[in-house]
Scaffold this motif. Structure first.
Motif, mmCIF file in Angstrom:
data_model
loop_
_atom_site.group_PDB
_atom_site.id
_atom_site.type_symbol
_atom_site.label_atom_id
_atom_site.label_comp_id
_atom_site.label_asym_id
_atom_site.label_seq_id
_atom_site.Cartn_x
_atom_site.Cartn_y
_atom_site.Cartn_z
ATOM 1 N N HIS A 1 0.822 -1.208 0.000
ATOM 2 C CA HIS A 1 0.000 0.000 0.000
ATOM 3 C C HIS A 1 0.860 1.263 0.000
ATOM 4 O O HIS A 1 0.555 2.244 -0.682
ATOM 5 N N TYR A 2 1.943 1.247 0.770
ATOM 6 C CA TYR A 2 2.847 2.390 0.813
ATOM 7 C C TYR A 2 3.528 2.584 -0.542
ATOM 8 O O TYR A 2 3.690 3.717 -1.013
ATOM 9 N N VAL A 3 3.904 1.472 -1.155
ATOM 10 C CA VAL A 3 4.559 1.539 -2.470
ATOM 11 C C VAL A 3 3.609 2.110 -3.508
ATOM 12 O O VAL A 3 3.986 2.954 -4.341
ATOM 13 N N LEU A 4 2.341 1.679 -3.463
ATOM 14 C CA LEU A 4 1.343 2.149 -4.429
ATOM 15 C C LEU A 4 1.179 3.661 -4.349
ATOM 16 O O LEU A 4 1.229 4.368 -5.372
ATOM 17 N N LEU A 5 1.023 4.186 -3.125
ATOM 18 C CA LEU A 5 0.850 5.627 -2.983
ATOM 19 C C LEU A 5 2.138 6.379 -3.317
ATOM 20 O O LEU A 5 2.117 7.434 -3.959
ATOM 21 N N SER A 6 3.267 5.815 -2.910
ATOM 22 C CA SER A 6 4.563 6.426 -3.223
ATOM 23 C C SER A 6 4.746 6.544 -4.730
ATOM 24 O O SER A 6 5.249 7.555 -5.240
ATOM 25 N N ASN A 7 4.337 5.531 -5.477
ATOM 26 C CA ASN A 7 4.462 5.545 -6.939
ATOM 27 C C ASN A 7 3.597 6.635 -7.566
ATOM 28 O O ASN A 7 3.984 7.254 -8.572
ATOM 29 N N ILE A 8 2.408 6.861 -6.993
ATOM 30 C CA ILE A 8 1.535 7.917 -7.511
ATOM 31 C C ILE A 8 2.196 9.278 -7.319
ATOM 32 O O ILE A 8 2.209 10.126 -8.223
ATOM 33 N N TYR A 9 2.776 9.497 -6.131
ATOM 34 C CA TYR A 9 3.481 10.756 -5.870
ATOM 35 C C TYR A 9 4.694 10.899 -6.789
ATOM 36 O O TYR A 9 4.988 11.990 -7.282
ATOM 37 N N ALA A 10 5.396 9.798 -7.019
ATOM 38 C CA ALA A 10 6.575 9.849 -7.888
ATOM 39 C C ALA A 10 6.187 10.245 -9.308
ATOM 40 O O ALA A 10 6.867 11.052 -9.954
#
Length: 576
Positions: free
Chosen positions: A409-418
Motif C-alpha cells: 500500500h505504501y509503495v502504491l501511494l509512493s508511486n503515484i506521488y513519484a
C-alpha cells in the motif's frame, strides 16, 4: 436374553436416520439398563456425534459414570466436526487434566482445529503434548502436524516433520505437495516427482493438488507433462480434476487448451463454467466470456457469486463498461445473487479504468457491504492511471487504516506521488516504511526455456549467459529506437537524471527475460514469461515493439492478467 437385547440395540442404532430415532433408542437403552455398559454408551454417543447432535451428545456424556479414551475422543472429534472450536479445546484440556492419555484419534482432531483457525500457538503446545506422550512417530498424528504447520505458513517446520516420518502414505505426500503449492509451486512439483520415484501412485486428490501447483507456477511444459500423465494413467476428467485443469491451462497462457479440456468434460457444474469464464477474463477475451455465460444460462446452470466475479472481471479487463454495468444490475434482480465486496471491486475497477471516477465513488458510497483493501486498491489504481491525486490520497488513508502493515500500500501511494513529481512525499512514505520495518516486494520475472524455468530481477547478472543477454538487449534497444521506441521514463520512480532513468528502465526483469528468450528459444516458438507484479507501461510498449521488429510471439502473465503480444499489438488493447 442379554445378547438378543444387545443386538437389538446395536441394530436400532445402525438404522437411525435422524435425531428423533436416536432418542427413541436412547430411551430404550435406559429402560433395558444398557447405558451402564460403556460399550453401548459409547456406541450411542458415536451415533449422536455422527448426526452432529452435540447438545444431546454432551447431555449423554455428562451423565456417564464411566469414560474411556474412546468416549473422550468422540467428544473432541464431534466438537471439531461442527466447528465448535472452544468446546473442542476445552474438552481436550479436560482429557489431559483427567490423566487420560490422548490417542492417535483425538490428537489429529485437535491439531486440525488449530490448522483451521491458524492457531499456531495452541498447535505448538499440542505438539509438546505429542512429544510428552511419545506419539511423535505415529503416522496419523505426524501427518496432522505437518498439515497444521504448512497451513500456518511454517513450511520449514512442516518439511522437517515430513522428512523425519518413518513412513509416508499418499495422504501425507499430498498434504506436503499442497503446502508447497501455496508458497513455492516449483518445490511442490519437485516433491511430486520424488513421490513417484519412491513408488507411490497418486490418486485424484493428489493430481488436483499438482495441477493447482502447475497453475500457480504458470509453466506450460509442466502443465503438458502433468496432462500427459493424467491421460496415460486414465484419470477420469470429472468436475474436480477437469476444473483444475481449465484453471491450470488458463494460467499457463493457453486459453485454447483450457477450452479443449472444458469441451471434453462430460459433466460440468457451475464451478466448471465459472472457471472457463474466468479463463477468458485473464486473457482479455471479454466477449467470449459473455458468450459462454449466455451458453451456461441456456444449459439451465444457475450462476453464483463466483460466476459473476469472473464475468465482471472479464468485462473490466476488456473495456466492456456497459455490459459490465448490465450484468452487475442483473445479479439480484434476475439471478437472486446479492453482490458482495468482490463484485463491487470489479465494478470500481471497470469504471475507474474507463475514467468514470465519479461513478466509482458514488458506487462505493452506496455500498451496503463492508469495504476491504482490494476495493480501495482498485480505486487508487484508477486514480494513478488518470492522475487524480486528491482522490488517491483519500482512498490511501482508508487503505492504510485497514492494513497499516502491508508494504504494497505504501509503495502504491509512493508511486503515484513519484509519477506526479512530488518527491518530498515519496521520501516521506519511504521513511515510514523504513521506520515500520516494511520492505517492498521485489519484482521477479520467470521464463521457460528447454523445460527449465529461469528467474530474473532488475539489473540481474547472475545468469550463466548474462553477457550474451545484455549484448542482445542493447542490440535490441538500438533496433527498437530506429523503429520509434522512446523509453517512457515516467515509470522510473526515482528522482534521478533522465539518462539514469533510461538505464534503469533498460534492465527491468521483463526485458532481460525477453532478451534471453530471443537467444535461447527457437524461432517460431512463443516466448512465455511470468511476472509477480503488474507489468510497467514501458515494458508493455517494449514487448509490443519486440513482437513487431523481431517477428516473435510473446506471452506475458503479470499479477493482473495475460498479455499476448503479436505483430506490434497486445491482446489487452492497451487496456489493463
Amino acid at each position: 436374553m442379554y445378547s438378543v437385547v444387545a443386538e437389538s440395540c446395536i441394530d436400532m442404532l445402525y438404522r437411525c436416520r435422524n435425531v428423533v430415532h436416536i432418542k427413541q433408542v436412547h430411551a430404550h437403552m435406559i429402560a433395558n439398563g444398557k447405558l451402564q455398559d460403556l460399550v453401548f454408551a459409547n456406541k450411542l454417543l458415536y451415533t449422536y456425534v455422527q448426526h452432529k447432535a452435540m447438545d444431546d451428545a454432551y447431555y449423554l456424556f455428562d451423565g456417564m459414570t464411566m469414560r474411556d479414551p474412546t468416549t473422550w475422543s468422540l467428544m473432541v472429534g464431534g466438537f471439531a466436526k461442527i466447528g465448535d472450536y472452544g468446546n473442542c479445546y476445552a474438552t481436550f484440556r479436560e482429557v489431559l487434566r483427567c490423566g487420560v492419555s490422548p490417542d492417535n484419534y483425538t490428537l489429529p482432531f485437535v491439531i486440525r482445529t488449530c490448522r483451521d483457525r491458524k492457531d499456531l500457538r495452541t498447535g505448538q503446545a499440542i505438539h509438546g503434548a505429542v512429544l510428552k506422550y511419545g506419539l511423535q512417530m505415529d503416522h496419523f498424528v505426524c501427518a496432522s502436524l505437518v498439515d497444521m504447520y504448512a497451513k500456518c505458513m511454517l513450511i520449514e517446520d512442516a518439511q522437517r516433520l515430513f522428512d523425519g516420518m518413518p513412513s509416508k502414505d499418499l495422504v501425507t505426500w499430498t498434504v506436503m505437495i499442497g503446502a508447497y503449492a501455496d508458497c513455492n509451486a516449483y518445490e511442490s512439483l519437485v516433491l511430486f516427482d520424488r513421490m513417484r520415484e519412491e513408488g507411490l501412485v497418486p490418486d485424484k486428490v493428489a493430481m488436483v493438488t499438482v495441477v493447482n501447483a502447475c497453475a500457480k507456477l504458470g509453466a506450460m511444459h509442466r502443465a503438458r507433462s502433468v496432462n500427459e500423465y493424467i491421460v496415460r494413467n486414465s484419470f477420469p476428467l470429472d468436475v474436480f480434476l477437469g476444473t483444475a485443469m481449465i484453471d491450470m491451462y488458463a494460467k499457463c497462457g493457453s486459453v485454447e487448451c483450457a477450452r479443449e479440456v472444458f469441451d471434453r468434460m462430460k459433466e460440468k457444474n457451475v464451478i466448471s463454467w465459472s472457471a472457463m469464464i474466468a479463463a477468458y477474463g485473464y486473457h482479455g477475451k471479454g466477449k467470449e466470456a459473455i458468450d459462454l455465460f449466455n451458453m451456461m444460462l441456456s444449459c439451465s446452470i444457475f450462476p453464483n457469486r463466483v460466476t459473476f466475479v469472473s464475468l465482471l472481471y472479464a468485462c473490466s479487463h476488456s473495456g466492456l463498461i456497459e455490459e459490465g454495468l448490465r450484468f452487475f444490475n442483473s445479479m439480484w434482480e434476475e439471478h437472486a445473487v446479492r453482490p458482495d465486496v468482490k463484485h463491487y471491486t470489479c465494478m470500481v475497477d471497470l469504471l475507474g479504468r474507463a475514467g468514470r471516477l465519479d461513478e466509482a465513488v458514488k458506487l462505493i458510497e452506496a455500498m451496503a457491504v463492508e469495504k476491504d483493501e482490494r476495493l480501495w486498491s482498485a480505486l487508487i489504481g484508477a486514480c494513478r492511471i488518470h492522475g487524480n491525486m486528491e482522490l488517491a490520497e483519500e482512498a490511501a488513508n482508508s487503505l492504510l487504516e485497514l492494513q497499516p502493515q502491508n508494504p504494497g500500500h505504501y509503495v502504491l501511494l509512493s508511486n503515484i506521488y513519484a509519477k506526479a513529481g512530488k518527491w518530498e512525499k515519496v521520501a516521506k512514505f519511504r521513511d515510514m516504511m523504513t521506520r515500520r520495518k516494511l520492505k517492498k516486494v521485489p519484482g521477479w520475472t520467470w521464463i521457460e526455456v528447454d523445460n527449465e524455468t529461469y528467474q530474473f530481477s532488475v539489473g540481474d547478472r547472475s545468469h550463466p549467459r548474462s553477457k550474451e543477454i545484455y549484448e542482445m538487449l542493447m542490440s535490441l534497444i538500438k533496433k527498437l529506437e530506429v523503429a520509434g521506441y522512446v523509453p517512457d521514463t515516467d515509470f522510473v520512480l526515482h528522482d534521478v537524471e533522465e539518462e539514469v532513468k533510461q538505464e534503469m528502465l533498460y534492465t527491468h526483469s521483463e526485458k532481460l527475460a525477453i532478451a534471453f528468450g530471443l537467444i535461447a528459444i527457437p524461432e517460431g516458438d512463443p516466448i512465455r514469461i511470468s511476472k509477480n507484479l503488474r507489468v510497467c507501461g514501458d515494458c508493455h510498449t517494449f514487448s509490443k515493439m519486440v513482437s513487431a521488429v523481431m517477428r516473435r510471439s510473446i506471452i506475458v502473465r503479470d499479477a493482473n492478467r495475460f498479455h499476448h503480444f503479436n505483430e506490434g499489438t497486445c491482446s489487452c488493447g492497451d487496456y489493463w
